[in-house]
Design a protein around this motif. Structure first.
Motif, PDB file in Angstrom:
ATOM      1  N   THR A   1      14.417  43.104  32.787  1.00  0.00           N
ATOM      2  CA  THR A   1      15.240  43.500  31.643  1.00  0.00           C
ATOM      3  C   THR A   1      14.497  43.135  30.368  1.00  0.00           C
ATOM      4  N   PHE A   2      14.389  44.095  29.449  1.00  0.00           N
ATOM      5  CA  PHE A   2      13.683  43.920  28.186  1.00  0.00           C
ATOM      6  C   PHE A   2      14.687  43.932  27.042  1.00  0.00           C
ATOM      7  N   PHE A   3      14.804  42.809  26.335  1.00  0.00           N
ATOM      8  CA  PHE A   3      15.665  42.726  25.158  1.00  0.00           C
ATOM      9  C   PHE A   3      14.831  43.087  23.927  1.00  0.00           C
ATOM     10  N   CYS A   4      15.112  44.236  23.316  1.00  0.00           N
ATOM     11  CA  CYS A   4      14.315  44.747  22.202  1.00  0.00           C
ATOM     12  C   CYS A   4      15.055  44.575  20.879  1.00  0.00           C
ATOM     13  N   ILE A   5      14.319  44.244  19.824  1.00  0.00           N
ATOM     14  CA  ILE A   5      14.956  44.225  18.508  1.00  0.00           C
ATOM     15  C   ILE A   5      14.972  45.651  17.961  1.00  0.00           C
ATOM     16  N   GLY A   6      16.043  45.964  17.231  1.00  0.00           N
ATOM     17  CA  GLY A   6      16.212  47.307  16.705  1.00  0.00           C
ATOM     18  C   GLY A   6      15.084  47.719  15.780  1.00  0.00           C
ATOM     19  N   TRP A   7      14.557  46.769  15.018  1.00  0.00           N
ATOM     20  CA  TRP A   7      13.468  47.063  14.094  1.00  0.00           C
ATOM     21  C   TRP A   7      12.260  47.619  14.837  1.00  0.00           C
ATOM     22  N   VAL A   8      11.949  47.064  15.994  1.00  0.00           N
ATOM     23  CA  VAL A   8      10.841  47.573  16.805  1.00  0.00           C
ATOM     24  C   VAL A   8      11.146  48.981  17.300  1.00  0.00           C
ATOM     25  N   ALA A   9      12.400  49.230  17.714  1.00  0.00           N
ATOM     26  CA  ALA A   9      12.767  50.557  18.209  1.00  0.00           C
ATOM     27  C   ALA A   9      12.597  51.620  17.133  1.00  0.00           C
ATOM     28  N   ARG A  10      12.896  51.269  15.882  1.00  0.00           N
ATOM     29  CA  ARG A  10      12.744  52.239  14.787  1.00  0.00           C
ATOM     30  C   ARG A  10      11.291  52.392  14.364  1.00  0.00           C
ATOM     31  N   ARG A  11      10.567  51.298  14.274  1.00  0.00           N
ATOM     32  CA  ARG A  11       9.201  51.347  13.763  1.00  0.00           C
ATOM     33  C   ARG A  11       8.200  51.810  14.827  1.00  0.00           C
ATOM     34  N   TYR A  12       8.435  51.407  16.070  1.00  0.00           N
ATOM     35  CA  TYR A  12       7.529  51.760  17.160  1.00  0.00           C
ATOM     36  C   TYR A  12       8.336  52.312  18.340  1.00  0.00           C
ATOM     37  N   PRO A  13       8.960  53.485  18.186  1.00  0.00           N
ATOM     38  CA  PRO A  13       9.810  54.014  19.268  1.00  0.00           C
ATOM     39  C   PRO A  13       9.058  54.234  20.571  1.00  0.00           C
ATOM     40  N   THR A  14       7.735  54.466  20.487  1.00  0.00           N
ATOM     41  CA  THR A  14       6.974  54.659  21.727  1.00  0.00           C
ATOM     42  C   THR A  14       6.984  53.414  22.605  1.00  0.00           C
ATOM     43  N   ILE A  15       7.131  52.250  21.974  1.00  0.00           N
ATOM     44  CA  ILE A  15       7.231  50.993  22.733  1.00  0.00           C
ATOM     45  C   ILE A  15       8.451  51.031  23.647  1.00  0.00           C
ATOM     46  N   VAL A  16       9.598  51.362  23.059  1.00  0.00           N
ATOM     47  CA  VAL A  16      10.848  51.364  23.824  1.00  0.00           C
ATOM     48  C   VAL A  16      10.850  52.501  24.844  1.00  0.00           C
TER      49      VAL A  16
ATOM     50  N   ASP B   1      11.273  52.171  28.992  1.00  0.00           N
ATOM     51  CA  ASP B   1      12.262  52.986  29.706  1.00  0.00           C
ATOM     52  C   ASP B   1      11.587  53.876  30.746  1.00  0.00           C
ATOM     53  N   ASN B   2      10.455  54.467  30.411  1.00  0.00           N
ATOM     54  CA  ASN B   2       9.753  55.348  31.353  1.00  0.00           C
ATOM     55  C   ASN B   2       9.268  54.596  32.590  1.00  0.00           C
ATOM     56  N   TYR B   3       9.006  53.298  32.438  1.00  0.00           N
ATOM     57  CA  TYR B   3       8.612  52.481  33.580  1.00  0.00           C
ATOM     58  C   TYR B   3       9.819  52.073  34.436  1.00  0.00           C
ATOM     59  N   GLY B   4      11.016  52.450  34.017  1.00  0.00           N
ATOM     60  CA  GLY B   4      12.216  52.188  34.812  1.00  0.00           C
ATOM     61  C   GLY B   4      12.866  50.848  34.579  1.00  0.00           C
ATOM     62  N   HIS B   5      12.521  50.180  33.474  1.00  0.00           N
ATOM     63  CA  HIS B   5      13.098  48.874  33.188  1.00  0.00           C
ATOM     64  C   HIS B   5      14.380  49.015  32.360  1.00  0.00           C
ATOM     65  N   GLU B   6      15.249  48.036  32.521  1.00  0.00           N
ATOM     66  CA  GLU B   6      16.490  47.992  31.733  1.00  0.00           C
ATOM     67  C   GLU B   6      16.191  47.514  30.317  1.00  0.00           C
ATOM     68  N   ILE B   7      16.887  48.099  29.330  1.00  0.00           N
ATOM     69  CA  ILE B   7      16.684  47.712  27.937  1.00  0.00           C
ATOM     70  C   ILE B   7      17.995  47.222  27.338  1.00  0.00           C
ATOM     71  N   GLY B   8      17.953  46.021  26.761  1.00  0.00           N
ATOM     72  CA  GLY B   8      19.093  45.454  26.053  1.00  0.00           C
ATOM     73  C   GLY B   8      18.733  45.205  24.601  1.00  0.00           C
TER      74      GLY B   8
END
Length: 287
Positions: free
Chosen positions: A52-67, A71-78
């Protein structure tokens, strides 16, 4: 039960440090999260291991390819908050806004419901336990913010024994997966994440793991980055805590996944008979 989690933030997302507190400062610093995330994903792929990967929203907006990659590797995201600030420094409305923004930013990228949350620095205290109500209201089913001992950033020693439990507050009910403790000579030892994991020799970690019924491993991309820059303004103690053992983390995680079985939070949730766990009832404490 051994649960594997990662907090997805960059090397400069250090709490309670004036030189790295705001977005204005972050954007001036080198981005190193891509290479460090790849190190983690490569190790997990090698072992066919989900986490399970807990991501900060700032990373999701700035580097969406990270998130997207996680997800493409099949991991859970919180969610790991939006702007990676200590939760107890927010009033209730500020916390609500940060939570809503983090959830939206992650869901906009992956198109899946965010169901798990971890506060930066495990900054849930009894005084801001109202945040569990807010999590429940916003569809969060599982929280991983409890550090059931004294610590610099938070600490919820009133929680009791470190094991999964229901928490109830003002009618809200949420599943809690706290950080585990190991009692040694009357002292509570933390060994399963961050600086503790980097500092403690692997044979001792292995011993603690073998004699523990429940372990919550939590690591960060910066834990795998042995040549990252030195953050300005840290005390000598925090420099030691932040940089000790960085060269050992990849090998330690590799050995850990060889020696023990792990699950992500999704699987852990399915494996628990929730009708048999304890329920902790808290009194509401609004600021």
């Amino acid at each position: 039960m051994n649960v594997l989690t990662f907090d997805i933030e960059d090397w400069f997302h250090v709490l309670d440090n004036p030189s790295t507190k705001t977005e204005k400062q972050w954007v001036q610093l080198e981005c190193r999260i891509h290479q460090n995330l790849d190190r983690i994903l490569d190790i997990l792929k090698k072992h066919n291991q989900k986490a399970t990967f807990f991501c900060i929203g700032w990373v999701a907006r700035r580097y969406p390819t990270i998130v997207k990659k996680i997800d493409n590797y099949g991991h859970e995201i919180g969610s790991h908050s939006d702007m990676h600030q200590l939760a107890y420094e927010f009033n209730r409305e500020e916390f609500r806004q940060d939570l809503e923004q983090s959830i939206k930013s992650i869901e906009d990228v992956v198109g899946k419901k965010v169901r798990a949350y971890r506060a930066p620095g495990f900054s849930l205290k009894h005084q801001n336990s109202w945040m569990l109500e807010e999590l429940s209201k916003h569809g969060i089913e599982i929280d991983c913010s409890v550090f059931p001992a004294r610590r610099a950033h938070g600490g919820f020693k009133e929680f009791g024994h470190a094991e999964p439990a229901y928490v109830e507050i003002d009618g809200a009910r949420i599943k809690e997966f706290p950080i585990n403790l190991y009692s040694l000579f009357g002292k509570n030892i933390i060994f399963s994440g961050g600086g503790y994991f980097r500092l403690i020799p692997y044979p001792l970690i292995k011993f603690f793991m073998k004699t523990s019924d429940y372990v919550m491993v939590y690591l960060h991309p910066r834990d795998f980055d042995y040549d990252q820059p030195m953050i300005e303004g840290l005390s000598a103690f925090r420099r030691f805590k932040s940089y000790v053992g960085l060269k050992t983390t990849s090998n330690k995680l590799d050995r850990l996944l060889n020696d023990f079985d792990f699950v992500d939070l999704r699987e852990a949730n399915k494996n628990i008979d929730w009708s048999q766990v304890k329920t902790i009832k808290l009194n509401r404490k609004d600021k």
